[in-house]
Motif scaffolding. Structure first.
Motif, PDB file in Angstrom:
ATOM      1  N   ARG A  18       0.833  -1.211   0.000  1.00  0.00           N
ATOM      2  CA  ARG A  18       0.000   0.000   0.000  1.00  0.00           C
ATOM      3  C   ARG A  18       0.866   1.258   0.000  1.00  0.00           C
ATOM      4  O   ARG A  18       0.614   2.198  -0.759  1.00  0.00           O
ATOM      5  CB  ARG A  18      -0.937  -0.012   1.209  1.00  0.00           C
ATOM      6  CG  ARG A  18      -1.857   1.179   1.273  1.00  0.00           C
ATOM      7  CD  ARG A  18      -2.731   1.114   2.541  1.00  0.00           C
ATOM      8  NE  ARG A  18      -3.697   2.170   2.567  1.00  0.00           N
ATOM      9  CZ  ARG A  18      -3.431   3.432   2.898  1.00  0.00           C
ATOM     10  NH1 ARG A  18      -2.209   3.791   3.248  1.00  0.00           N
ATOM     11  NH2 ARG A  18      -4.380   4.336   2.897  1.00  0.00           N
TER      12      ARG A  18
ATOM     13  N   TYR B 249       1.722   6.682  -6.912  1.00  0.00           N
ATOM     14  CA  TYR B 249       0.670   7.597  -7.360  1.00  0.00           C
ATOM     15  C   TYR B 249       1.089   9.047  -7.146  1.00  0.00           C
ATOM     16  O   TYR B 249       0.871   9.906  -8.002  1.00  0.00           O
ATOM     17  CB  TYR B 249      -0.654   7.309  -6.642  1.00  0.00           C
ATOM     18  CG  TYR B 249      -1.335   6.046  -7.114  1.00  0.00           C
ATOM     19  CD1 TYR B 249      -1.579   5.810  -8.465  1.00  0.00           C
ATOM     20  CD2 TYR B 249      -1.745   5.088  -6.204  1.00  0.00           C
ATOM     21  CE1 TYR B 249      -2.207   4.656  -8.895  1.00  0.00           C
ATOM     22  CE2 TYR B 249      -2.379   3.931  -6.626  1.00  0.00           C
ATOM     23  CZ  TYR B 249      -2.609   3.715  -7.969  1.00  0.00           C
ATOM     24  OH  TYR B 249      -3.233   2.572  -8.390  1.00  0.00           O
TER      25      TYR B 249
ATOM     26  N   LEU C  40      -0.585  12.405  -8.582  1.00  0.00           N
ATOM     27  CA  LEU C  40      -1.854  12.168  -7.884  1.00  0.00           C
ATOM     28  C   LEU C  40      -1.568  12.256  -6.388  1.00  0.00           C
ATOM     29  O   LEU C  40      -1.160  11.301  -5.759  1.00  0.00           O
ATOM     30  CB  LEU C  40      -2.407  10.793  -8.258  1.00  0.00           C
ATOM     31  CG  LEU C  40      -3.834  10.487  -7.843  1.00  0.00           C
ATOM     32  CD1 LEU C  40      -4.807  11.475  -8.466  1.00  0.00           C
ATOM     33  CD2 LEU C  40      -4.193   9.072  -8.261  1.00  0.00           C
TER      34      LEU C  40
ATOM     35  N   ALA D 272      -6.426  11.566  -2.956  1.00  0.00           N
ATOM     36  CA  ALA D 272      -6.723  10.851  -4.206  1.00  0.00           C
ATOM     37  C   ALA D 272      -5.779   9.665  -4.381  1.00  0.00           C
ATOM     38  O   ALA D 272      -6.209   8.559  -4.720  1.00  0.00           O
ATOM     39  CB  ALA D 272      -6.622  11.791  -5.397  1.00  0.00           C
ATOM     40  N   GLY D 273      -4.488   9.871  -4.151  1.00  0.00           N
ATOM     41  CA  GLY D 273      -3.516   8.784  -4.247  1.00  0.00           C
ATOM     42  C   GLY D 273      -3.760   7.710  -3.205  1.00  0.00           C
ATOM     43  O   GLY D 273      -3.663   6.516  -3.492  1.00  0.00           O
TER      44      GLY D 273
ATOM     45  N   GLU E 244      -6.624   7.016  -1.811  1.00  0.00           N
ATOM     46  CA  GLU E 244      -7.860   6.309  -2.155  1.00  0.00           C
ATOM     47  C   GLU E 244      -7.614   5.283  -3.265  1.00  0.00           C
ATOM     48  O   GLU E 244      -8.110   4.159  -3.197  1.00  0.00           O
ATOM     49  CB  GLU E 244      -8.935   7.303  -2.595  1.00  0.00           C
ATOM     50  CG  GLU E 244     -10.278   6.635  -2.849  1.00  0.00           C
ATOM     51  CD  GLU E 244     -11.359   7.644  -3.183  1.00  0.00           C
ATOM     52  OE1 GLU E 244     -12.234   7.295  -3.987  1.00  0.00           O
ATOM     53  OE2 GLU E 244     -11.326   8.769  -2.653  1.00  0.00           O
ATOM     54  N   CYS E 245      -6.835   5.662  -4.261  1.00  0.00           N
ATOM     55  CA  CYS E 245      -6.507   4.715  -5.336  1.00  0.00           C
ATOM     56  C   CYS E 245      -5.727   3.522  -4.781  1.00  0.00           C
ATOM     57  O   CYS E 245      -5.997   2.371  -5.148  1.00  0.00           O
ATOM     58  CB  CYS E 245      -5.696   5.399  -6.424  1.00  0.00           C
ATOM     59  SG  CYS E 245      -6.665   6.500  -7.467  1.00  0.00           S
TER      60      CYS E 245
ATOM     61  N   THR F 279      -8.082   1.229  -2.808  1.00  0.00           N
ATOM     62  CA  THR F 279      -8.920   0.427  -3.704  1.00  0.00           C
ATOM     63  C   THR F 279      -8.126  -0.740  -4.281  1.00  0.00           C
ATOM     64  O   THR F 279      -8.617  -1.876  -4.330  1.00  0.00           O
ATOM     65  CB  THR F 279      -9.481   1.299  -4.843  1.00  0.00           C
ATOM     66  OG1 THR F 279     -10.273   2.336  -4.263  1.00  0.00           O
ATOM     67  CG2 THR F 279     -10.324   0.489  -5.810  1.00  0.00           C
ATOM     68  N   THR F 280      -6.898  -0.486  -4.695  1.00  0.00           N
ATOM     69  CA  THR F 280      -6.052  -1.549  -5.243  1.00  0.00           C
ATOM     70  C   THR F 280      -5.789  -2.618  -4.188  1.00  0.00           C
ATOM     71  O   THR F 280      -5.893  -3.819  -4.476  1.00  0.00           O
ATOM     72  CB  THR F 280      -4.724  -0.961  -5.760  1.00  0.00           C
ATOM     73  OG1 THR F 280      -5.020   0.001  -6.768  1.00  0.00           O
ATOM     74  CG2 THR F 280      -3.829  -2.043  -6.325  1.00  0.00           C
TER      75      THR F 280
ATOM     76  N   HIS G 129       3.505   1.132 -11.467  1.00  0.00           N
ATOM     77  CA  HIS G 129       4.298   2.279 -11.043  1.00  0.00           C
ATOM     78  C   HIS G 129       5.784   2.127 -11.327  1.00  0.00           C
ATOM     79  O   HIS G 129       6.296   1.049 -11.480  1.00  0.00           O
ATOM     80  CB  HIS G 129       4.076   2.533  -9.554  1.00  0.00           C
ATOM     81  CG  HIS G 129       4.275   1.310  -8.719  1.00  0.00           C
ATOM     82  ND1 HIS G 129       3.323   0.333  -8.597  1.00  0.00           N
ATOM     83  CD2 HIS G 129       5.312   0.899  -7.979  1.00  0.00           C
ATOM     84  CE1 HIS G 129       3.763  -0.613  -7.796  1.00  0.00           C
ATOM     85  NE2 HIS G 129       4.954  -0.296  -7.424  1.00  0.00           N
TER      86      HIS G 129
END
Length: 139
Positions: free
Chosen positions: A18, A25, A30, A34-35, A37-38, A41-42, A121
């Motif tokens: 994580r 991100y 990002l 926002a980063g 949250e992405c 989710t992943t 990434h």
């Protein structure tokens, strides 16, 4: 010599995964929530994945490989979700290359010969080797 040890519990690999996602991100612009949250989710979608510690010749954990099986295009495909080695302990990249070969074999054995490299990434601490695979490519 490089060795591997499957990690039984998600708490043994998800926090580092994580954090590296968040850093990746952020490196692409990002930032902030926002980063995060992405990345969350992943990680949430990685619940059924497996991970293996990358071990050096002394048995020290110097990285990890995150692997999964995904239904794609009508068949089961092995997926490399992350391949990371600590550059302080893998300056020449030999452990990383060994981990990549091991992960490809793991995925191919379980994914009916198909594998996909999906870590999105590129950071200084975790460069990718995307030339080995593209989404949907077969080995």
């Amino acid at each position: 010599m490089t060795d591997f040890a499957l990690l039984a519990a998600a708490c043994d690999w998800q926090p580092g995964y994580r954090q590296r996602l968040i850093e990746a991100y952020q490196a692409t612009g990002l930032e902030g929530p926002a980063g995060e949250e992405c990345a969350a989710t992943t990680v949430e979608h990685s619940g059924g994945w497996r991970a293996a510690a990358v071990l050096d010749e002394d048995g020290r954990r110097i990285g990890q490989v995150v692997l999964g099986l995904t239904e794609r295009r009508g068949g089961c495909t092995g997926r490399i979700g992350e391949l990371w080695t600590d550059p302080r302990h893998d300056g020449q990249g030999s452990h990383r290359r060994a981990a990549h070969a091991w992960a490809r074999r793991w995925c191919a054995e379980r994914g009916r010969g198909r594998w996909w490299c999906g870590w999105p990434h590129r950071t200084r601490s975790s460069p990718t080797t995307r030339s080995a695979a593209r989404p949907g490519s077969r080995s």
